[in-house]
Scaffold this motif. Structure first.
Motif, PDB file in Angstrom:
ATOM      1  N   PHE A   1       4.155  -3.424   3.991  1.00 42.48           N
ATOM      2  CA  PHE A   1       4.324  -2.105   3.412  1.00 42.48           C
ATOM      3  C   PHE A   1       3.545  -1.958   2.086  1.00 42.48           C
ATOM      4  CE2 PHE A   1       7.008   0.191   0.279  1.00 42.48           C
ATOM      5  CZ  PHE A   1       6.749   1.476   0.719  1.00 42.48           C
TER       6      PHE A   1
ATOM      7  N   LEU B   1      -0.598  -0.008   0.756  1.00 40.12           N
ATOM      8  CA  LEU B   1      -0.302   1.124  -0.121  1.00 40.12           C
ATOM      9  C   LEU B   1      -0.769   0.842  -1.551  1.00 40.12           C
ATOM     10  CD1 LEU B   1       0.963   3.721   0.686  1.00 40.12           C
ATOM     11  CD2 LEU B   1       3.168   2.901  -0.097  1.00 40.12           C
TER      12      LEU B   1
ATOM     13  N   ILE C   1       2.944   3.022 -14.024  1.00 37.25           N
ATOM     14  CA  ILE C   1       2.921   1.900 -13.081  1.00 37.25           C
ATOM     15  C   ILE C   1       3.181   0.589 -13.816  1.00 37.25           C
ATOM     16  CG2 ILE C   1       1.421   0.514 -11.606  1.00 37.25           C
ATOM     17  CD1 ILE C   1       0.180   3.174 -10.706  1.00 37.25           C
TER      18      ILE C   1
ATOM     19  N   LEU D   1       6.792   0.358 -14.539  1.00 31.58           N
ATOM     20  CA  LEU D   1       7.663   0.073 -13.404  1.00 31.58           C
ATOM     21  C   LEU D   1       7.677  -1.410 -13.074  1.00 31.58           C
ATOM     22  CD1 LEU D   1       7.029   3.234 -11.398  1.00 31.58           C
ATOM     23  CD2 LEU D   1       9.260   2.302 -11.953  1.00 31.58           C
TER      24      LEU D   1
ATOM     25  N   ILE E   1       8.645  -1.871  -2.623  1.00 23.23           N
ATOM     26  CA  ILE E   1       8.503  -0.993  -3.785  1.00 23.23           C
ATOM     27  C   ILE E   1       8.514  -1.802  -5.069  1.00 23.23           C
ATOM     28  CG2 ILE E   1       9.637   0.841  -5.091  1.00 23.23           C
ATOM     29  CD1 ILE E   1      10.312   2.123  -2.505  1.00 23.23           C
TER      30      ILE E   1
ATOM     31  N   LEU F   1       5.084  -3.193  -5.342  1.00 18.98           N
ATOM     32  CA  LEU F   1       4.018  -2.196  -5.450  1.00 18.98           C
ATOM     33  C   LEU F   1       3.337  -2.171  -6.825  1.00 18.98           C
ATOM     34  CD1 LEU F   1       2.867  -0.322  -3.371  1.00 18.98           C
ATOM     35  CD2 LEU F   1       4.518   1.417  -4.014  1.00 18.98           C
ATOM     36  N   PRO F   2       4.096  -2.031  -7.902  1.00 14.66           N
ATOM     37  CA  PRO F   2       3.410  -2.004  -9.205  1.00 14.66           C
ATOM     38  C   PRO F   2       2.662  -3.303  -9.509  1.00 14.66           C
ATOM     39  CG  PRO F   2       5.806  -1.887  -9.489  1.00 14.66           C
ATOM     40  CD  PRO F   2       5.534  -1.766  -8.041  1.00 14.66           C
TER      41      PRO F   2
ATOM     42  N   ILE G   1      -0.526  -3.093  -7.436  1.00 16.91           N
ATOM     43  CA  ILE G   1      -1.431  -2.071  -7.971  1.00 16.91           C
ATOM     44  C   ILE G   1      -2.105  -2.576  -9.235  1.00 16.91           C
ATOM     45  CG2 ILE G   1      -1.602   0.236  -8.997  1.00 16.91           C
ATOM     46  CD1 ILE G   1       0.681   1.102  -7.164  1.00 16.91           C
TER      47      ILE G   1
ATOM     48  N   LEU H   1      -2.568   8.291   0.194  1.00 12.79           N
ATOM     49  CA  LEU H   1      -1.851   7.028   0.053  1.00 12.79           C
ATOM     50  C   LEU H   1      -1.458   6.770  -1.395  1.00 12.79           C
ATOM     51  CD1 LEU H   1      -3.785   4.660   2.482  1.00 12.79           C
ATOM     52  CD2 LEU H   1      -1.478   5.549   2.728  1.00 12.79           C
TER      53      LEU H   1
ATOM     54  N   SER I   1       1.375   8.932  -2.298  1.00 10.47           N
ATOM     55  CA  SER I   1       2.658   8.580  -1.677  1.00 10.47           C
ATOM     56  C   SER I   1       3.263   7.365  -2.362  1.00 10.47           C
ATOM     57  CB  SER I   1       2.497   8.355  -0.177  1.00 10.47           C
ATOM     58  OG  SER I   1       1.614   7.304   0.054  1.00 10.47           O
ATOM     59  N   SER I   2       2.423   6.432  -2.847  1.00 10.92           N
ATOM     60  CA  SER I   2       3.036   5.306  -3.555  1.00 10.92           C
ATOM     61  C   SER I   2       3.572   5.772  -4.903  1.00 10.92           C
ATOM     62  CB  SER I   2       2.065   4.139  -3.695  1.00 10.92           C
ATOM     63  OG  SER I   2       1.004   4.481  -4.514  1.00 10.92           O
ATOM     64  N   LEU I   3       2.891   6.724  -5.498  1.00 11.11           N
ATOM     65  CA  LEU I   3       3.429   7.273  -6.745  1.00 11.11           C
ATOM     66  C   LEU I   3       4.731   8.006  -6.486  1.00 11.11           C
ATOM     67  CD1 LEU I   3       0.199   8.588  -8.399  1.00 11.11           C
ATOM     68  CD2 LEU I   3       1.596   6.664  -9.091  1.00 11.11           C
TER      69      LEU I   3
ATOM     70  N   PHE J   1       7.019   7.191  -4.399  1.00 11.80           N
ATOM     71  CA  PHE J   1       8.113   6.223  -4.413  1.00 11.80           C
ATOM     72  C   PHE J   1       8.511   5.870  -5.835  1.00 11.80           C
ATOM     73  CE2 PHE J   1       6.692   5.017  -0.081  1.00 11.80           C
ATOM     74  CZ  PHE J   1       7.902   5.198   0.535  1.00 11.80           C
ATOM     75  N   LEU J   2       7.479   5.655  -6.653  1.00 10.59           N
ATOM     76  CA  LEU J   2       7.765   5.210  -8.002  1.00 10.59           C
ATOM     77  C   LEU J   2       8.468   6.303  -8.803  1.00 10.59           C
ATOM     78  CD1 LEU J   2       4.462   3.244  -8.603  1.00 10.59           C
ATOM     79  CD2 LEU J   2       6.653   2.379  -7.846  1.00 10.59           C
TER      80      LEU J   2
ATOM     81  N   ILE K   1      12.197   6.706  -7.820  1.00 12.40           N
ATOM     82  CA  ILE K   1      13.214   5.864  -8.456  1.00 12.40           C
ATOM     83  C   ILE K   1      13.886   6.620  -9.594  1.00 12.40           C
ATOM     84  CG2 ILE K   1      13.541   3.785  -9.850  1.00 12.40           C
ATOM     85  CD1 ILE K   1      11.420   2.459  -8.173  1.00 12.40           C
TER      86      ILE K   1
ATOM     87  N   PHE L   1      17.456   1.320 -17.111  1.00 14.06           N
ATOM     88  CA  PHE L   1      16.080   1.730 -16.852  1.00 14.06           C
ATOM     89  C   PHE L   1      15.449   2.282 -18.128  1.00 14.06           C
ATOM     90  CE2 PHE L   1      13.099   5.105 -15.731  1.00 14.06           C
ATOM     91  CZ  PHE L   1      12.252   4.455 -14.856  1.00 14.06           C
TER      92      PHE L   1
ATOM     93  N   ASN M   1       9.215  -1.531 -22.847  1.00 19.46           N
ATOM     94  CA  ASN M   1       7.857  -1.684 -22.322  1.00 19.46           C
ATOM     95  C   ASN M   1       6.866  -0.787 -23.036  1.00 19.46           C
ATOM     96  OD1 ASN M   1       8.691  -3.595 -20.524  1.00 19.46           O
ATOM     97  ND2 ASN M   1       9.027  -2.148 -18.876  1.00 19.46           N
TER      98      ASN M   1
END
Lengths: 253, 282, 296
Positions: B75, B79, B104, B107, B142, B145-146, B149, C18, C21-23, C25-26, C29, C271, C278
């Motif tokens: 997955f 991506l 990113i 995350l 997920i 993912l970061p 990336i 693509l 779409s990954s963004l 998901f992020l 959250i 979070f 960060n």
């Protein structure tokens, strides 16, 4: 239009954001001749030749007005693909930039991306262009080795060979000897004179002796303007403009 | 000579620090290795658990971890790579893209249990995948993912601009340039990032707590919609649930050793690759 | 339009889709945390939730005050910092300043490798080795305490802190040191007065990221902190940090109920805390790079 004219720039202005890099430049580039563009750093000569293969499109926030023609065809029309233009107009860069692939694959790359799959044809063409670029004798035993192992001068000749393989009509040289030693520079210059038979050549250079040695025509750029353009012999012996004279005699630059 | 006495004391303290660090971390590995190795046998690695988790092996648990990790990578790799390619090659440089980059990066530092909650709310409940390999893999994906990336982006940015120009100037299109020049050059860096994230994903527990993991499940998982046992969760469960703490502890040692070996091995490959790239680039 | 140009457009389109779409998901959250977390603020009240001193989510009527959990996290994180800063930064200084080339080539990858040990393994080690040890040494009813969690978390964050701090130190230009030696400073003076200040912001980035890792760590604290949801008095009390409350209770919280929303709200707060950490780390490290003349 004169059939001897290969490329033409017509009232070209070019902007990086709000800074104007080129001011109303008009020039004719003649077929099978070497045209040298000289001038101090930052005068816009590199920017200018990159217009002929539309490389400036890759830089964001730039704007072009005026027209660029190749064989009397406006190359910036919407229906024309930059990819097709670049296939016809090759470019050799300031620093040798071989791909991190083998010597063979470096040359074959241009053919492959242009859809040629015939292995024998590719092999023949690679050998032929390496010979043409006077590199064959030096690399014939190590075609499968990485191009990054070659010396700077060899790398630059490889980059020239890479252009030749796709059979471009024009080759743009952007200060090709800037990072090379005198011996390598001499070899590249010989090659340029040799290639003139089949190609139209534009060379940007800092080195006035080089311009005098290799070119038929010379244009002098200053602060984005084309100050003077003419036969190399005329420019170097009897410049019409005071600024050209000052530059050539080394009073600034 | 007071100057030099201070220096000697200072240097001694620094030396003590690294010795202490290596000693403590070494102790962990030592204990887990020496106790874990006692229970590990061919049977332990290839048999399913028996007798209420007090005997037998942990084969389905290992398989479960492999499934989850594999699923997460299937997955996340395409991506993440696509996202990195878009950000580096296709997107116009703008404030929006910069904000995307920063978020990113951020995350990558979000606690893994938060990813678990997201997986629970979205995959398990909202999309109704239930507690399953699919939900767990997506959640772990997920999380990865970061990481993928940013590692891919770093590798793509490191490809010199000059060879992209060379390719374009030969009449290659943008996609051909990416496919034939940029990606092959960036591949070692991307690979390192992917392998590191495999190591990370394989050892994560919190994201699968409520999305995939089961303490005991008879036999091997049958479909992507079944619950699954996984090494990290298994260790936790053996220590906190069940009725035979001593026997379970021994098994937990074995599981810890397998997990430790797996993760160190995978990360070791990645770090070795990275080290080699560093020395290659001088 | 020729075939190649259309292909080119299609590829660009695919990558855009693509990437977004990954963004998606992020960003998702954040949306989920807000959507599922904020209802509890309406029911309980934001300040009462944050500063209420009683966490009894399953009582009738329940109490949703997360101050004990926040304090649990703070205690454990503070303890971890006390362990990992000297160890991590000290090791980094040793690697950068005293270790020879070969020793460094050998030790740096090992430290990086140790940073990848899964947290559940640390937790397991804490349970089986450290817990009985603490219990015996301090004569406690249980060895699962804030101290235990601090030690394990600190140890766990040490390789991360060391690795990032060493990177920062290695960016300090050699000319800085040479200039200091040239005026007669010895190595220790050069280290403390030139190198450490020059790498200071890089080192603080390492510490902040270490803190961020410690406060967000779940499995270790879930296994060794003891899990008592009351305000801790000493390091030898068991605590229930925020992450372990989420992990331990989510399984029993009925979906859509107050408890469920409360746990999401904790995750939201967590979070935001790590987000702030960060961002701070990002800003400091950007300044650091500018200060040393590296590209931003």
């Amino acid at each position: 239009m004169d059939s001897n004219i290969k490329m033409r720039a017509d009232k070209v202005n070019f902007f990086y954001g709000s800074t104007q890099a080129l001011k109303s430049v008009n020039i004719n580039i003649f077929k099978n001749q070497v045209t040298a563009l000289i001038g101090p750093s930052g005068c816009g000569k590199s920017t200018f030749i990159r217009l002929f293969n539309r490389m400036n499109e890759l830089v964001v926030n730039t704007r072009l007005t005026g027209k660029i023609y190749i064989d009397s065809q406006d190359i910036n029309l919407l229906c024309i693909d930059a990819v097709d233009i670049r296939r016809r107009v090759g470019m050799v860069f300031q620093k040798p930039n071989p791909f991190p692939k083998s010597i063979f694959d470096n040359i074959a790359y241009g053919l492959r991306v242009n859809g040629i799959k015939d292995k024998n044809f590719i092999e023949e063409r690679v050998i032929q262009t390496l010979k043409k670029a006077a590199l064959w004798d030096e690399v014939k035993c190590r075609l499968k080795e990485s191009a990054l192992g070659l010396s700077g001068g060899q790398q630059q000749r490889l980059c020239i060979a890479r252009c030749l393989a796709v059979e471009t009509e024009v080759i743009l040289f952007d200060e090709p000897c800037a990072s090379l030693d005198p011996i390598s520079t001499g070899k590249i210059e010989e090659l340029i004179l040799e290639l003139k038979k089949d190609y139209t050549i534009v060379i940007v250079t800092h080195n006035m002796q080089q311009a005098a040695r290799v070119s038929d025509f010379t244009g002098f750029f200053l602060l984005g303007e084309l100050i003077e353009f003419g036969k190399t012999s005329d420019i170097f012996t009897a410049p019409k403009d005071k600024r050209t004279e000052a530059y050539i005699t080394g009073r600034f630059g | 000579m007071k100057k030099n006495i201070t220096q000697n004391i200072g240097f001694f303290l620094l030396f003590a620090c690294i010795i202490a660090t290596l000693f403590f971390l070494g102790t962990i590995i030592y204990f887990i290795f020496t106790r874990g190795i006692q229970i590990i046998s061919w049977e332990f690695l290839t048999q399913p658990p028996r007798n209420a988790m007090t005997e037998g092996g942990v084969a389905p648990v290992i398989v479960g971890t492999l499934y989850l990790t594999l699923g997460a990578m299937v997955f996340a790799v395409p991506l993440g790579l696509a996202c990195a390619i878009y950000l580096c090659e296709y997107s116009p440089k703008s404030i929006v893209v910069n904000i995307i980059r920063i978020s990113i990066n951020n995350l990558a530092g979000v606690p893994s249990v938060v990813f678990g909650l997201f997986g629970l709310a979205v995959f398990v409940n909202f999309l109704n995948f239930g507690v399953s390999i699919l939900s767990g893999s997506l959640t772990l994906g997920i999380l990865a993912l970061p990481l993928i990336i940013s590692a891919s982006q770093e590798a793509l940015v490191a490809v010199p601009h000059s060879i992209r120009e060379a390719s374009l100037s030969l009449g290659a299109s943008k996609w051909e340039t990416i496919k034939r020049i940029v990606l092959p050059t960036a591949l070692p860096g991307i690979l390192t990032g992917v392998i590191l994230s495999i190591g990370r994903v394989a050892g994560e527990t919190a994201p699968i707590l409520f999305t995939a993991a089961a303490f005991y499940k008879r036999g091997y998982p049958k479909s992507i919609f079944s619950e699954v046992m996984a090494l990290p969760y298994h260790i936790y469960a053996l220590m906190t649930e069940g009725t035979h703490p001593d026997k379970q502890k021994a098994i937990a040692y074995g599981c810890s050793l397998i997990l430790l070996f797996l993760v160190l091995f995978i990360s070791g490959i990645a770090i070795y690759l990275r080290q080699r790239q560093r020395s290659y680039h001088g | 339009m020729n075939y190649k140009r259309i292909k080119e457009k299609i590829y660009k389109w695919i990558f855009t889709v693509l990437a977004f779409s990954s963004l998606f998901f992020l960003v998702g959250i954040m949306i989920v945390l807000f959507k599922e977390g904020t209802p509890i603020f309406k029911d309980v009240g934001f300040f009462k939730f944050l500063f209420g001193s009683k966490w009894y989510p399953t009582y009738e009527p329940p109490d949703f005050g997360i101050l004990p959990l926040i304090l649990g996290s703070i205690w454990v994180t503070a303890g971890a910092i006390i362990v990992c800063v000297p160890l991590g930064v000290g090791s980094a200084l040793y690697l950068n300043e005293l270790a020879g080339f070969r020793q460094r080539q050998f030790l740096k990858p090992i430290i990086e490798l140790l940073a990848s040990i899964p947290s559940v393994v640390y937790g397991f080690f804490g349970m089986v080795i450290v817990t009985p040890f603490l219990q015996k040494t301090f004569n406690l009813p249980t060895g699962l305490t804030a101290l235990n969690a601090s030690l394990i978390l600190g140890l766990m964050a040490t390789p991360t802190v060391c690795s990032i701090a060493e990177d920062a130190l290695s960016y300090v230009p050699r000319s800085f040191r040479e200039a200091s030696f040239a005026v007669g400073a010895n190595r220790w003076q050069t280290l403390t007065r030139v190198v450490i200040p020059a790498a200071g912001s890089g080192i603080s980035t390492a510490i902040i990221l270490g803190m961020s890792r410690a406060i967000g760590e779940t499995m270790t604290v879930l296994m060794v902190a003891g899990g008592a949801g009351v305000i801790p008095k000493t390091f030898l009390d068991p605590v229930r940090p925020m992450t372990s409350a989420i992990a331990a209770e989510m399984g029993e919280a009925p979906m859509g109920g107050d408890h469920y929303h409360a746990l999401f709200a904790i995750a939201l707060i967590l979070f935001l805390i790590t987000f702030v950490f960060n961002i701070i780390a990002e800003i400091i490290s950007r300044r650091f790079r500018i200060k040393l003349g590296l590209s931003g």
